[in-house]
Every structure is written in C-alpha cells, then in structure tokens.
Write an enzyme that holds these catalytic residues in place. Structure first.
Site, short mmCIF file in Angstrom:
data_model
loop_
_atom_site.label_atom_id
_atom_site.label_comp_id
_atom_site.label_asym_id
_atom_site.label_seq_id
_atom_site.Cartn_x
_atom_site.Cartn_y
_atom_site.Cartn_z
N SER A 142 0.86 -1.19 0.00
CA SER A 142 0.00 0.00 0.00
C SER A 142 0.89 1.23 0.00
CB SER A 142 -0.90 0.01 1.24
OG SER A 142 -1.58 1.26 1.36
N TYR A 155 -1.59 -0.52 10.38
CA TYR A 155 -1.72 -0.76 8.95
C TYR A 155 -0.49 -0.23 8.19
CZ TYR A 155 -3.72 -0.98 4.27
OH TYR A 155 -3.93 -1.26 2.95
#
Length: 260
Positions: A142, A155
C-alpha cells in the site's frame, strides 16, 4: 485447452481487490486457486459470475494462522499443481492508539495477517517454483507503507514491512527465474476503504485497479504504485521535513479503531 491454462493463486479472494483480481485473471483465461476464510462467499460469487467449475478451486484458509495458510498452499499444489502467479492480497486494516493496552492486540492481529500471513502464503510455492525455474510472487502492499500517519501505526507499519519483505525476497530469488512483484495500491473503492472517515484522493474502482495490476504483473515489474498519482503524493510526503509533515496532519481524522 484447460490443461494449458496458467494458474493464479489469490488470497483474500472473497471481496474487494482479491475478488476483482480473480475476475480479471479469469477473463484473461487463467485458472483460479482462491483462498479465504469465507469460502461460502467465494462460491456464491463464482456461481453468480458463472465461473466454470473446472477452472477454479476454493481453499479455506486464515492467513493469520501460519499452519492454515501453509496447508492451503500445499493442498493447492497437490490439487492444481505449481501456480504461475501467487498473489498475497489478504489483509486487514484497523486504527490503533498504542497508549491503549487492547489496541496492542489489534496491532498484533494486523501484523500476523498482513506480514506473517504474506510470508506464509508464499512459502509453500517457493521451492517448487525454484525447481521449475519460473513463477511470480506478488505482494499487495500500500502507499500507506511509504509514510506513516497518526493512528495508523498497525496498517502503515505492516504495509511498510510488506514492501521490505518483498524487497528482501526479490534478492533471495535473483537468478532463480522466480520474480517478486510489489504492488502498492492507493485508495481503491472496496468495503475496506468505504469505512474511512477522511478524504481519499484519486479513489479508483476495484476493477480498474485489477486491470492495471494484472498488466504490471504480466510485465514482471518489481514495484508499482497504482494509481501512479498516489505514488507522487507519497514520495512528496516522504520528502517533507518531519516538523512540516506533523503540522499538516494536525486534526486529520483517524482510521476507526476496533473499539469504535
């Protein structure tokens, strides 16, 4: 002929990016090995899309459990053979406040799923691919792994670890014929991102992402941010001095915590 079709393994295939990738590969003529905790949802989706029974297999696996995902990989090898592409896509996202004891448990789960789960997804296939002399291992990272944000430590940190792990693995497999591809999505319209309570620039439909990712994987690129605009944004943020970066983020909404 079906026997000549290439095989792709995709984790987290029950929704979102994983499901969009499965459909893109199927349309391109590939056979599918789909892995997820919610196998019933995959089967329902496959029936709705009229995916041929002989062109897909579904494996129940929890990527947060090393034994579970490794067993699914071994079952795939025994049932469908050595795949051409393995996409470690499964992941979870939750906000954390590391001053709260319970949020450390949430952080542990995120790392178990997003980082250890990715490594365990690849593990069963590395030796067979090496022996054959070909294959691609694809880690879905990501842009969040490029620079961290307040309240996003679980995350962002896990995705930074995915980028690093894939980079390390790429060096390990150099010269073996097995390629490692890192795909770093920006904001993709999925059930995961729809929970976000902050702006998502350059938001991209999942099918558009899947098409670009498919083409990048086919070309065997080592690293690709999709969409490219988010790569520019992330690099600019990385270049900002810490003091300026911190001021820019004052008051920014944070990702929902599990307790929320």
């Amino acid at each position: 002929m079906a026997a000549e079709r290439r095989l792709v393994v995709i984790t987290g295939a029950s929704s979102g990016i994983g499901q969009a990738l499965a459909w893109r590969y199927y349309q391109a003529g590939w056979n599918l090995a789909l892995m997820a905790r919610r196998t019933g949802e995959i089967q329902s989706w496959a029936a709705q899309q009229r995916i041929e029974a002989g062109r897909h297999a579904v494996y129940q696996a929890d990527v947060a459990s090393v034994d579970s995902i490794v067993a699914a990989g071994q079952a795939c090898l025994a049932t469908q053979g050595v795949p051409d592409v393995v996409i470690a896509n499964a992941g979870i996202s939750v906000g954390v406040d590391t001053a709260v004891r319970g949020d450390l448990d949430a952080l542990e789960r995120v790392y178990a799923t997003n980082v250890v789960g990715l490594a365990a997804t690849f593990q069963p296939f590395i030796a067979p691919m090496r022996q054959r002399g070909s294959g691609r291992l694809v880690g879905i990272a990501s842009v969040a792994g490029i620079r961290d944000l307040p309240g996003h430590a679980a995350y962002c940190g896990s995705k930074a670890a995915v980028i690093s792990h894939c980079e390390s693995l790429r060096g390990e497999l150099r010269g073996s014929g097995v390629q490692v591809v890192t795909i770093a999505p920006g904001y993709i319209d999925t059930p995961l991102t729809r929970k976000n309570r902050y702006g998502m620039p350059f938001l991209m439909p999942a099918d558009a992402f899947a098409d670009r990712a498919f083409r990048a994987i086919e070309r065997g690129v080592s690293y690709r941010v999709i969409p490219w605009q988010m790569g520019v944004v992330a690099r600019l943020l990385r270049l900002l001095p810490n003091a300026l970066f911190d001021r820019l983020l004052v008051g920014r909404p944070r990702k929902h915590r599990q307790a929320d």
